[in-house]
Design an enzyme around this catalytic site. Structure first.
Site, short mmCIF file in Angstrom:
data_model
loop_
_atom_site.label_atom_id
_atom_site.label_comp_id
_atom_site.label_asym_id
_atom_site.label_seq_id
_atom_site.Cartn_x
_atom_site.Cartn_y
_atom_site.Cartn_z
N HIS A 419 0.89 -1.27 -0.10
CA HIS A 419 0.03 0.13 -0.07
C HIS A 419 1.05 1.13 0.02
CE1 HIS A 419 -4.06 -1.73 0.44
NE2 HIS A 419 -3.52 -2.42 1.25
N ASP A 505 -0.05 -4.40 6.04
CA ASP A 505 -1.04 -5.23 5.45
C ASP A 505 -0.96 -5.38 3.87
OD1 ASP A 505 -1.92 -2.67 5.34
OD2 ASP A 505 -3.98 -3.21 4.94
N GLU A 506 -1.59 -6.63 3.65
CA GLU A 506 -2.03 -6.88 2.05
C GLU A 506 -0.69 -6.78 1.15
OE1 GLU A 506 -6.68 -6.02 2.28
OE2 GLU A 506 -5.39 -4.37 1.46
N VAL A 507 0.31 -7.31 1.36
CA VAL A 507 1.47 -7.25 0.47
C VAL A 507 1.04 -8.53 -0.29
CG1 VAL A 507 3.84 -8.28 0.08
CG2 VAL A 507 3.24 -6.92 2.14
#
EC number: 3.2.1.52
Length: 828
Positions: A419, A505-507
């Site tokens: 992100h 988060d959310e790699v």
């Protein structure tokens, strides 16, 4: 049924389109209009064809091939190339329509371009936005175009069933006329039979220990222009005493014939006592010449030490004024932690003086992104450049001071390593500037990505270049410098930065896999799995934070690891004092118990339930309701079903939980005693992909924030027990809460908060239409001729007789003229 491929490749040209030497009109916003509508056979399943209709509203034909049409979409669309045009779904869902040579539209005729979404659209937030035309050669020439939206088709029977179902839900959930006296509900409250009347000059006395609270006391007093507050003695009508023995945020409040008496051990307790006083008062009291309060005795303290609200100002910017307003609202309802999500793929929103590119590039979304003058348009920004869409250093320091006065801790979130596209692109621009100067060392000092990295991935928001390369030493140099800048800003506000979120988060799957630098790092670590890079990174940034005296905060993945079969709890870092913000409890997703597993493992845990308290989720499935639905639809009742320590007790009464049989979640982990001690609090969050304005923010957050405040502060209710849960006492409690919200708290904020007005449930019974509202305190107006009601229309007071062939429309209208969702019933 038309075959899918034929639907996708179909383009209809209405009117003459061809080569001509006749005079041509200039293509601009005065000569062309756009309309969006679903395809004729769209069903959101095997047919997801959508249409953009371009109409020439001028008197001369226009040529299209000199310009490209751009728009952003929430979901990717399928690429397409025909003899007339090409559609390219780009990075981050920026869509380009390129018209081929010799393409014209005659005056008053139209061109329909068909495209296919890879996922179904479902409401106003999922249609194209940020539409603009840009000249192919002269890229500095571009203009925005508004889009008229035709809603997805709904049958009369579907409408009737929806509004009838809402009527039944309203009736089932509103079971008492009682209303809570205070929101959030105090730990102990005893109400007397009498009332205290105060008028004219009200004497007050404040213990000198609470000198720093005088500003808050004066702010409270200024709300009552009909009375005066005059300093007096210890026997005054309004006293604030220092009494040892109360908890940090605790207070006592007693109202009797002698007056109003507050006691606390610390200033924050006094502050929260004032908020309870504010909540006790009805709306007329704030403008009256006399204040009337019930006799009460209150002993109060919060359930959780962490009571938070997260606001995303990256995806769509919110300015200082809006943030200050929300700090005021948070403090009114005793929320004490403001999680500021100021950087994401789509924008960096706080000035960092050492790295001006972060706002010069990272805050500016522009059609000129191809010339490295900013980030690409997204989430509705379109042709509008956003060079000033960030908080200056002075702005942020003011926000910190404002929050401090209201006993709110501001926790900035610096998204890493995923992100992070705004950071990456800003530092890439910096790199090129120094390379042009011949200074390679300075160019690479803060570089966040590896030019040789050939990894292929797609993030949750469909970016393919948003992950920092954590093998680069410059990544940690960058983080260190940014942290130092934040420490400096906090010091300027006479504060100490004690905790910071570094995201985490959310790699996406695939990141780092084809990076030479990552391969070298893996070799040095003696590992062959790219998954081992993740815990390495977390340990590295945690050590960096500890060196600077900071507690590391991050999303749940910071406490997890992947051994090749998906993310699981990482017990190895549980003793590292990393606070985890846990959002993933998506019902049916398999992680419903994740917050409990992490807390049980030893991680300090803040529960930010996406299922209940992500306020950017759409209220329900009406097309006009804005928001997303990937977590759940979430009305106020859904928010209230969140029981932090007993999530599974009420799961059957949440929208998605109702789809599963009783006992389906019996194998999931429950919170144990160790976990309870690690559950430090809860918060709600608002992501801004679909929230383009302050008014839309108000609409999405309120009234749902009231539910968050109640759960965060008030003591555990008797029904919060999986073994004893009963929907009847729950609904009674909800009804009392709802009466307080609708009749008292919303009217108190309506002058400056454009909250969501309640929708109207409508049910047909024996030839009559019965109506009720989702929350009380609002008038319903209706028409029988198909027009949208106004304040001059009939006010609903009794069932309306149903006549054949007529269209009935019901809506709530407030005193300012705003109206809520319109309920439509077409009689047969």
């Amino acid at each position: 049924m038309i075959p899918f491929k034929r639907i996708f490749s179909f383009i209809t040209l209405l009117g003459f389109i061809g080569l001509s030497s006749a005079a041509l009109a200039q293509l601009d916003s005065s000569t062309i209009t756009l309309k969006w509508k679903p395809g004729e056979h769209y069903n959101g399943q095997d047919n997801q064809e959508l249409n953009l209709m371009l109409k020439n509203i001028g008197q001369t034909k226009i040529r299209l091939n000199e310009h490209d049409l751009w728009f952003t979409a929430l979901f990717p669309v399928e690429n397409k190339k025909t003899s007339d045009y090409e559609i390219l779904s780009g990075n981050g869902n920026l869509i380009r329509v390129r018209f081929n040579d010799d393409l014209y539209i005659k005056p008053q005729d139209s061109l329909q371009v068909s495209y296919v979404s890879k996922y179904p659209v479902f409401n106003i937030s999922t249609v194209p936005n940020g539409v603009y035309f840009q000249h192919r050669e002269d890229m500095s020439t571009f203009f925005a175009v508004d889009v008229e939206v035709n809603p997805l088709p709904v049958t009369n029977e579907q409408r009737r069933m929806h509004w009838s179902s809402l009527y039944d839900k309203n009736r089932e959930r509103q079971v008492t006329e009682d209303a809570n006296l205070i929101l959030p509900t105090p730990k102990y409250l005893k109400k007397g039979k009498d009332k205290l009347q105060l008028a004219n000059a009200i004497t007050y006395w404040v213990d000198s220990v609470f000198e720093q609270e005088m500003e808050n006391l004066m702010t409270f007093a200024d709300q009552f222009p009909g009375v005066r507050f005059v300093e007096g003695t210890e026997k005054s009508q309004f006293t604030v005493r220092h009494v040892p023995g109360y908890g940090k945020e605790a207070y006592g409040l007693k109202i009797d014939d002698r007056g109003i008496h507050i006691e606390a051990s610390e200033g924050i307790g006094v502050f929260y006592a004032l908020q309870s006083l504010r909540s006790l008062l009805d709306v007329p009291s704030f403008a009256a010449s006399e204040i009337s309060l019930p006799h009460v005795e209150i002993k109060d303290e919060p359930r959780y030490t962490y009571r938070g609200f997260m606001l995303d100002i990256s995806r769509n910017f919110k300015d200082k004024k809006t943030i200050l307003k929300y700090l005021d609202l948070m403090s009114r309802y005793k929320l004490n932690t403001f999680h500021l999500h100021f950087i994401d793929d789509e924008g960096w929103r706080i000035e960092i003086s050492t790295l001006p590119e972060l706002t010069e590039i990272g805050a500016n979304r522009s059609p000129l992104f191809g010339k490295h003058q900013g980030l690409q348009p997204t989430y509705g920004s379109g042709a509008a450049g956003t060079p000033d869409h960030y908080l200056s250093r002075a702005d942020f320091v003011e926000i910190l001071r404002y929050a401090k006065q209201r006993h709110i801790t501001v926790v900035p979130e610096i998204e890493t390593p995923g992100h992070a596209r705004a950071s990456i692109k800003a530092m890439e621009a910096r790199y090129h500037r120094y390379i042009e100067k011949g200074d390679k060392a300075e160019a690479e000092r803060y570089l966040l990505h590896d030019f040789e990295d050939k990894s292929v991935y797609s993030s949750a928001q469909y970016w393919n270049d948003n992950v920092m390369n954590v093998a680069l030493p410059s990544v940690y140099t960058f983080i260190s410098v940014v942290l130092d800048e934040f420490k400096s800003m906090y010091a300027s506000a006479d504060l100490e930065l004690r905790k910071v979120s570094l995201g985490g988060d959310e790699v996406p799957e695939g990141a780092w896999e084809k990076s030479p630098k990552i391969k070298m790092l893996m070799d040095s670590l003696g590992t062959t799995s790219v998954y081992d890079v993740w815990p390495y990174y977390i340990k590295k940034v945690n050590a960096l934070c500890q060196e600077k005296g900071l507690q590391l905060v991050g999303w749940e993945e910071m406490g997890m690891m992947n051994k090749g079969k998906g993310m699981e709890v990482n017990p190895g870092l549980a003793s590292s004092n990393i606070q985890l913000d846990v959002w993933n409890n998506l019902i049916g997703g398999g992680q419903e118990d994740l917050a409990y597993r992490l807390a049980n493992a030893g991680y300090p845990t803040v529960y930010i339930s996406a299922n209940n308290n992500y306020f950017d989720m759409a209220w329900d499935n009406v097309f006009e309701e804005p928001g997303l639905r990937w977590a759940s639809y979430a009305d106020l009742y859904q928010s209230y079903t969140f029981l932090p320590e007993h999530f599974f007790a009420s799961i059957a009464y949440s929208i998605n939980g109702a789809k599963y049989e009783k006992g389906y979640f019996s194998h999931k982990v429950r919170l144990n005693e160790k976990g309870k001690s690690n559950l430090v609090g809860i918060k709600g969050g608002t992501w801004a992909e679909t929230i383009v304005s302050e008014e839309r923010l108000d609409y999405m957050v309120f009234p749902r924030l009231f539910s968050l405040a109640e759960r965060a502060w008030s003591p555990r209710k008797p029904y919060e027990d999986e073994n004893k849960f009963d929907i009847k006492p729950f609904n009674k409690d909800y009804s009392s809460f709802l009466n307080k919200v609708g009749k008292e708290e919303l009217p108190k904020i309506q002058s400056f908060v454009k909250f969501r007005l309640p929708a109207v449930g409508v049910r047909e019974e024996q030839g009559k239409l019965y109506a009720n509202t989702e929350y009380p305190g609002f008038d319903v107006y209706y028409t029988v001729d198909g027009n949208i009601p106004t304040r001059e229309s009939s006010k609903y007071s009794e069932p309306v007789s149903l006549e054949a062939g007529k269209t009935y429309k019901f809506t709530v209208i407030d005193k300012t003229g705003r109206h809520g969702t319109v309920s439509v019933i077409k009689s047969k």
